[in-house]
Design an enzyme around this catalytic site. Sequence first.
Site, mmCIF file in Angstrom:
data_model
loop_
_atom_site.group_PDB
_atom_site.id
_atom_site.type_symbol
_atom_site.label_atom_id
_atom_site.label_comp_id
_atom_site.label_asym_id
_atom_site.label_seq_id
_atom_site.Cartn_x
_atom_site.Cartn_y
_atom_site.Cartn_z
ATOM 1 N N ASN A 155 -4.118 9.337 -6.946
ATOM 2 C CA ASN A 155 -2.944 10.224 -7.001
ATOM 3 C C ASN A 155 -1.628 9.447 -6.901
ATOM 4 O O ASN A 155 -0.556 10.059 -6.791
ATOM 5 C CB ASN A 155 -3.014 11.243 -5.856
ATOM 6 C CG ASN A 155 -4.136 12.259 -6.066
ATOM 7 O OD1 ASN A 155 -4.101 13.039 -7.013
ATOM 8 N ND2 ASN A 155 -5.146 12.242 -5.208
ATOM 9 N N ASP A 172 -0.040 5.065 0.811
ATOM 10 C CA ASP A 172 -0.273 6.070 1.857
ATOM 11 C C ASP A 172 -0.179 5.434 3.246
ATOM 12 O O ASP A 172 -0.986 4.562 3.591
ATOM 13 C CB ASP A 172 -1.681 6.675 1.697
ATOM 14 C CG ASP A 172 -1.886 7.335 0.333
ATOM 15 O OD1 ASP A 172 -0.949 7.962 -0.166
ATOM 16 O OD2 ASP A 172 -3.004 7.219 -0.216
ATOM 17 N N ASP A 188 -1.455 -0.527 6.144
ATOM 18 C CA ASP A 188 -1.670 0.199 7.401
ATOM 19 C C ASP A 188 -3.160 0.364 7.703
ATOM 20 O O ASP A 188 -3.522 1.056 8.657
ATOM 21 C CB ASP A 188 -1.026 1.596 7.356
ATOM 22 C CG ASP A 188 -1.764 2.532 6.410
ATOM 23 O OD1 ASP A 188 -2.205 2.063 5.339
ATOM 24 O OD2 ASP A 188 -1.914 3.721 6.744
ATOM 25 N N ASP A 238 0.884 -1.159 0.000
ATOM 26 C CA ASP A 238 0.000 0.000 0.000
ATOM 27 C C ASP A 238 0.933 1.223 0.000
ATOM 28 O O ASP A 238 2.095 1.110 0.412
ATOM 29 C CB ASP A 238 -0.875 -0.029 1.257
ATOM 30 C CG ASP A 238 -1.671 1.242 1.430
ATOM 31 O OD1 ASP A 238 -2.372 1.622 0.479
ATOM 32 O OD2 ASP A 238 -1.569 1.868 2.500
ATOM 33 N N SER A 265 -5.532 4.963 -4.113
ATOM 34 C CA SER A 265 -5.446 6.382 -4.479
ATOM 35 C C SER A 265 -5.275 6.615 -5.979
ATOM 36 O O SER A 265 -4.424 6.006 -6.628
ATOM 37 C CB SER A 265 -4.278 7.036 -3.745
ATOM 38 O OG SER A 265 -4.116 8.360 -4.205
HETATM 39 C C1 BG6 Z 1 -5.918 5.516 0.090
HETATM 40 C C2 BG6 Z 1 -5.950 6.338 1.354
HETATM 41 O O1 BG6 Z 1 -4.611 5.095 -0.163
HETATM 42 O O2 BG6 Z 1 -6.385 6.270 -1.019
HETATM 43 C C3 BG6 Z 1 -7.349 6.896 1.574
HETATM 44 O O3 BG6 Z 1 -5.580 5.513 2.457
HETATM 45 C C4 BG6 Z 1 -7.801 7.677 0.342
HETATM 46 O O4 BG6 Z 1 -7.329 7.718 2.720
HETATM 47 C C5 BG6 Z 1 -7.724 6.774 -0.882
HETATM 48 O O5 BG6 Z 1 -9.124 8.148 0.511
HETATM 49 C C6 BG6 Z 1 -8.121 7.474 -2.159
HETATM 50 O O6 BG6 Z 1 -7.181 8.471 -2.462
HETATM 51 P P1 BG6 Z 1 -7.330 9.589 -3.580
HETATM 52 O O7 BG6 Z 1 -5.936 10.153 -3.679
HETATM 53 O O8 BG6 Z 1 -7.745 8.892 -4.849
HETATM 54 O O9 BG6 Z 1 -8.333 10.554 -3.110
HETATM 55 MG MG MG Z 2 -2.637 3.185 3.612
#
Ligand code: BG6
Ligand code: MG
Length: 223
Positions: A132, A25, A184, A23, A130
């Site tokens: 991002n 984040d 996590d 993972d 995510s």
């Molecule tokens: C995860 C995070 O990795 O990504 C979450 O732990 C988050 O908190 C999710 O909401 C989505 O992320 P993003 O960057 O697409 O908004």
């Molecule tokens: Mg995480």
Amino acid sequence: MKQTASELCPALTDGTAKAVIFDLDGVLVTTDNCHFLAWNRMAQEEGIPFDRKINDRLRGVSRMESLEIILEKSPRTYTEEEKLALAERKNNYYKELIGTLERDAILPGALAMLDFCRTHGLKTAIGSSSKNTKAILTRLGMTELFDAIADGNDIKHSKPAPDVFLCAAEKLGLAPALCLVAEDADAGIAAAKAAGMRVIAVGPAASNPDADFALPQGFAPLL
Ligand code: BG6
Ligand code: MG
């Protein structure tokens, strides 16, 4: 106390695993805190109570599902259109924050763990909800450290569904049972288990009874 990677997780060297899917984040980088700060800013502007405890429930959960959890405490209801605008506002705050990240955002021991995997013949991948992910990896110069990247853009159902980890295993060309997951989030641990993978739980997830290996300090003991 300094420990070796095999001491932290014997499955890394006993021949039962061929890859580790990380993972992003909160496991490799401090962006979990950026998510908290961005949601917190949006929640304060909207007058919605929000704290670190609620934030822990958002770990691993997609943007829109995270918003729904935050809105549980909202004094008012929002239309679907308004919800999309709130999520976009949060994402803009988040992008501002990740746009300032430097290499010290990489969590202690994360690079040592990745190096250990690669020198011991284990493939490495990202399995993150995510959207991002790629921007963060590029910003921190980490893209080349992974054989495969599966992220929120690749999947329909985010953790606790197994999709992102199954997608990573497929991109690696490996059976799920040969993959270890580092997570996590409780949602991520459930996702890994649903994918038929063993889990190294780090930080806040280390007390999860479903974890196969628990690393309360993350990969810091490798240093
Ligand atoms: C995860 C995070 O990795 O990504 C979450 O732990 C988050 O908190 C999710 O909401 C989505 O992320 P993003 O960057 O697409 O908004
Ligand atoms: Mg995480």
